[in-house]
Design a protein around this motif. Sequence first.
Motif, PDB file in Angstrom:
ATOM      1  N   ALA A 312      39.784  37.232  38.252  1.00  0.00           N
ATOM      2  CA  ALA A 312      38.517  36.663  38.735  1.00  0.00           C
ATOM      3  C   ALA A 312      38.728  35.265  39.303  1.00  0.00           C
ATOM      4  CB  ALA A 312      37.497  36.625  37.599  1.00  0.00           C
ATOM      5  N   ILE A 313      39.597  34.490  38.676  1.00  0.00           N
ATOM      6  CA  ILE A 313      39.896  33.132  39.159  1.00  0.00           C
ATOM      7  C   ILE A 313      40.715  33.203  40.431  1.00  0.00           C
ATOM      8  CG2 ILE A 313      41.146  31.006  38.609  1.00  0.00           C
ATOM      9  CD1 ILE A 313      40.490  31.737  35.600  1.00  0.00           C
ATOM     10  N   ALA A 314      41.791  33.996  40.414  1.00  0.00           N
ATOM     11  CA  ALA A 314      42.684  34.072  41.567  1.00  0.00           C
ATOM     12  C   ALA A 314      41.982  34.622  42.801  1.00  0.00           C
ATOM     13  CB  ALA A 314      43.905  34.941  41.212  1.00  0.00           C
ATOM     14  N   SER A 315      41.017  35.510  42.596  1.00  0.00           N
ATOM     15  CA  SER A 315      40.296  36.094  43.733  1.00  0.00           C
ATOM     16  C   SER A 315      39.546  35.044  44.538  1.00  0.00           C
ATOM     17  CB  SER A 315      39.284  37.149  43.227  1.00  0.00           C
ATOM     18  OG  SER A 315      39.963  38.234  42.633  1.00  0.00           O
ATOM     19  N   GLU A 316      39.191  33.952  43.903  1.00  0.00           N
ATOM     20  CA  GLU A 316      38.434  32.897  44.560  1.00  0.00           C
ATOM     21  C   GLU A 316      39.307  31.909  45.317  1.00  0.00           C
ATOM     22  OE1 GLU A 316      35.107  32.400  44.672  1.00  0.00           O
ATOM     23  OE2 GLU A 316      34.662  34.229  43.563  1.00  0.00           O
TER      24      GLU A 316
END
Length: 318
Positions: A312-316
Amino acid sequence: MKVTQHIERANGKTLFSFEILPPLKGQNIQSIFDSIDPLMEFNPPFIDVTYHREEYEFKELPSGLLQKKIVKKRPGTVGICAGIQNKYEVDAIPHVLCGGFTKEDTENLLIDLDFLGIDNVVALRGDALKNEIYFKPEKEGNAYASDLVKQISNLNKGVYLDEDLQNSSCTNFCIGVAGYPEKHMEAPSMDSDLHFLKQKIKNGADYIITQMFFDNQKFFDFVEKCKKAGITVPIIPGLKPIATKKQLNLIPHRFKVDLPDDLIMEVVKAKDNDAVKQIGIEWCLQQSKALIQAGIPVLHYYSMGKAENIKAIASEIF
């Protein structure tokens, strides 16, 4: 490829990496692949694999005496590294510990890693066993991470424990070590901690990965103190999103790091752990964005085998 080479070839772009735990004994490597697969779309150049030393368990015999038994609950670090490099064609980085190894054990482990084509290792002292107050090195082992770094560096120069070896081959490991923005829990002061960190660099370490932190200013202050101490190797921040209310007490107790009051109060007010997980993602995301803006070369996430919040963090940002 070496971590330092990955950083050089990134030409200023921030890289994504993460760390995994070996599975508990009895599980297979597919559980590791299942936790890695969701994160491969972010092109990690390397993945760290922790090493968990043996623990002592005691069994009461019919006579009433206690029998000490050595148990390794998470074996497989070397095999997992080989599996990762074979399956994903990314660099796998095993953690190598002082605790649980003689110097000969360490040398043989490093020879195996070299034969497998592993280019990087992270050299750590390791923690005390659960039944120990303080860390106790093996009788014929390295007592400190700086000693372990020196042994690895010696192998890189072709210097083995057996001085009679002729025409010995040189290994070519890139050596990572741990750094502590809030100082190591056993260090009497930050200055003394930096003194020993500098010794690890002097003995041959090539880069630093930090303990987790939740306040970026503590990381930036640490980097500045390292520079003033003459430490110029890359410093990679270690990040972990909070996922449960229990971690409010567990993380400060286990890792001796502070949690910001704002984060604590958000978690305290959360209705359940699903809400806590989202708070942890948002907090870590803001940390990550600020670190990228500051030009940090790599962000390293402690996934602990759980990919959902890291994804979820890396997707941003990646």
